[in-house]
Design a protein around this motif. Sequence first.
Motif, PDB file in Angstrom:
ATOM      1  N   GLY A   9       0.805  -1.226   0.000  1.00 28.89           N
ATOM      2  CA  GLY A   9       0.000   0.000   0.000  1.00 28.89           C
ATOM      3  C   GLY A   9       0.834   1.270   0.000  1.00 28.89           C
ATOM      4  O   GLY A   9       2.045   1.246  -0.244  1.00 28.89           O
ATOM      5  N   GLY A  10       0.168   2.367   0.299  1.00 26.85           N
ATOM      6  CA  GLY A  10       0.838   3.659   0.350  1.00 26.85           C
ATOM      7  C   GLY A  10       1.873   3.707   1.466  1.00 26.85           C
ATOM      8  O   GLY A  10       2.961   4.275   1.300  1.00 26.85           O
ATOM      9  N   MET A 336      -4.933  11.769  -0.694  1.00 23.32           N
ATOM     10  CA  MET A 336      -5.216  10.456  -1.271  1.00 23.32           C
ATOM     11  C   MET A 336      -6.188  10.591  -2.436  1.00 23.32           C
ATOM     12  O   MET A 336      -7.227  11.250  -2.298  1.00 23.32           O
ATOM     13  N   LEU A 337      -5.867   9.953  -3.526  1.00 23.40           N
ATOM     14  CA  LEU A 337      -6.784   9.891  -4.667  1.00 23.40           C
ATOM     15  C   LEU A 337      -7.466   8.526  -4.637  1.00 23.40           C
ATOM     16  O   LEU A 337      -6.787   7.495  -4.597  1.00 23.40           O
ATOM     17  N   CYS A 338      -8.795   8.556  -4.604  1.00 24.90           N
ATOM     18  CA  CYS A 338      -9.553   7.318  -4.373  1.00 24.90           C
ATOM     19  C   CYS A 338     -10.451   6.986  -5.557  1.00 24.90           C
ATOM     20  O   CYS A 338     -10.780   7.846  -6.373  1.00 24.90           O
ATOM     21  N   ALA A 366      -0.867   3.182  -4.035  1.00 27.51           N
ATOM     22  CA  ALA A 366      -1.510   2.525  -2.889  1.00 27.51           C
ATOM     23  C   ALA A 366      -2.381   1.362  -3.360  1.00 27.51           C
ATOM     24  O   ALA A 366      -2.360   0.292  -2.768  1.00 27.51           O
ATOM     25  N   GLY A 367      -3.130   1.582  -4.420  1.00 25.71           N
ATOM     26  CA  GLY A 367      -3.996   0.524  -4.947  1.00 25.71           C
ATOM     27  C   GLY A 367      -3.950   0.565  -6.463  1.00 25.71           C
ATOM     28  O   GLY A 367      -4.884   1.024  -7.117  1.00 25.71           O
ATOM     29  N   THR A 368      -2.828   0.116  -7.021  1.00 23.48           N
ATOM     30  CA  THR A 368      -2.675   0.115  -8.488  1.00 23.48           C
ATOM     31  C   THR A 368      -2.151  -1.243  -8.941  1.00 23.48           C
ATOM     32  O   THR A 368      -1.583  -1.990  -8.149  1.00 23.48           O
ATOM     33  N   LYS A 369      -2.329  -1.530 -10.210  1.00 26.88           N
ATOM     34  CA  LYS A 369      -1.622  -2.658 -10.804  1.00 26.88           C
ATOM     35  C   LYS A 369      -1.407  -2.389 -12.286  1.00 26.88           C
ATOM     36  O   LYS A 369      -1.900  -1.379 -12.810  1.00 26.88           O
ATOM     37  N   GLY A 381      -9.418   0.885  -3.301  1.00 28.08           N
ATOM     38  CA  GLY A 381     -10.211   2.063  -2.959  1.00 28.08           C
ATOM     39  C   GLY A 381      -9.329   3.299  -2.879  1.00 28.08           C
ATOM     40  O   GLY A 381      -9.615   4.349  -3.439  1.00 28.08           O
ATOM     41  N   ARG A 382      -8.227   3.151  -2.152  1.00 27.91           N
ATOM     42  CA  ARG A 382      -7.252   4.244  -2.100  1.00 27.91           C
ATOM     43  C   ARG A 382      -6.210   3.918  -3.173  1.00 27.91           C
ATOM     44  O   ARG A 382      -5.534   2.891  -3.101  1.00 27.91           O
ATOM     45  N   VAL A 383      -6.077   4.767  -4.145  1.00 28.89           N
ATOM     46  CA  VAL A 383      -5.311   4.430  -5.354  1.00 28.89           C
ATOM     47  C   VAL A 383      -3.908   5.019  -5.330  1.00 28.89           C
ATOM     48  O   VAL A 383      -2.922   4.311  -5.540  1.00 28.89           O
ATOM     49  N   LEU A 384      -3.823   6.336  -5.094  1.00 27.87           N
ATOM     50  CA  LEU A 384      -2.526   7.025  -5.118  1.00 27.87           C
ATOM     51  C   LEU A 384      -2.481   8.019  -3.969  1.00 27.87           C
ATOM     52  O   LEU A 384      -3.511   8.576  -3.582  1.00 27.87           O
ATOM     53  N   ALA A 385      -1.293   8.236  -3.445  1.00 30.43           N
ATOM     54  CA  ALA A 385      -1.102   9.306  -2.460  1.00 30.43           C
ATOM     55  C   ALA A 385      -0.123  10.298  -3.064  1.00 30.43           C
ATOM     56  O   ALA A 385       0.955   9.916  -3.500  1.00 30.43           O
TER      57      ALA A 385
END
Length: 423
Positions: A9-10, A336-338, A366-369, A381-385
């Motif tokens: 995660g982040g 946070m970008l969600c 944080a939540g990417t692939k 849900g939380r993608v980038l910080a």
Amino acid sequence: MNILLLGSGGRESALARVIAKSNLIDRFFISPGNPGMKQYGECVSLDGFAQIGDFCKNNEIKMLVVGPEQPLVDGISDYFSNDNILKEVTVIGPDGRAAQLEGSKDFSKEFMFRNNIPTAKYKTFTAQTIAEGKQFLRTLKAPYVLKADGLAAGKGVLILNSLEEAETELEDMLNNEKFGAASSKVVIEEYLSGIECSVFVLTDGKNYVLLPEAKDYKRIGEGDTGLNTGGMGSISPVPFCDEAFMQKVRTNVIDRTINGLQREGIHYQGFIFFGLMNVYGEPYVIEYNVRMGDPESESVFARLDSDIVEAFSLVKQQRLDEYKIRINKMTAATVMLCSGGYPESYEKGKVINGLDKLTDAIVYHAGTKENDNKEIVTSGGRVLAVTCLGDNITSALNKCYENIDKITFDKMYYRKDIGKDLI
Ligand code: AMP
Ligand code: GLY
């Protein structure tokens, strides 16, 4: 030295960034990691303690840094200390017993009371003692705070405005397993009114290093409204954590915690995250976490100028008192970008654009692939910080929001009021 970091995660991205800067590392592995973490280390996929242990043996790993709480509560540190070869590895993260500070609210409240650490008064109930629980609720004033004893993915705390709602939820938690086995015990506690902040230490069980404090924004909506999330943004330093307040935190909270752990024979090595409420200048502990915070880590580690791996390497021999931490005076802001819909259901697989256009910003995944076309897509849900440093809160935030304007993905959501309450 070769290091393995666990997490994706982040928080782990922020840890990976500072670990990667160290001069003390040869090879740096991350499991499972994420596409953004590939710039810091080699991502490997390992499943279960046995695979992690074998990987450490085969790759001469000397240090294991555990990002999230679950493997700690599940005893990964014990798994290493019980193995003749793996016991030589420095594990940053407490053993299963010490991790109960986060894994059981009842355990942590008892610990705080035994050690005179300021916290809300409370009682713990089970399905057999629901009637007493309702009785106890009547001795408290609204709002009512109900907490599932065990880990519930950050969702196990309910704050209810009426006695009726509180009684209904108590029944739902204890009789209907609202939070599964985590709510087979429920802690009911007094509501504390104040302003929250997060304080972090790295400890070797005897000495500790105080990291920068941070403020987290937990609710999904602007003006701190709506559902609780893992955290929507963070700011460090926190203006109201002035010297007088931090002195009380050190004396009444941190020292008593470390001394209490030692006195009770609980060997703790790793991070301790003190979730605090500042009640008219007095710190109260809301919760312990046995890991760093997320999205606090993104801001906290952006301000760290000294070598974190040097600190980690002093932990096993309890020589952390030799570490000279250097913190920069800048203010760090994280937004946070969600995925739209979070913290409830949301879609995944949205292509993220603009990541190559950022200036003077750190973007933590944080939540990417990566999809089959090698595009970076959303997977949580939380993608980038997005974290920026500035001379003050306003300048750090301005940089964050200017950079965020360059990032796009379908249904992207973020709070536009992070840090505004502190200005
Ligand atoms: P926890 O998971 O224990 O950190 O609780 C989640 C959130 O609930 C905290 O961050 C606080 O905002 C709130 N909370 C928990 N306990 C209390 C309390 N005793 N009084 C007021 N708010 C609380
Ligand atoms: N941001 C709060 C947490 O990490 O638990």
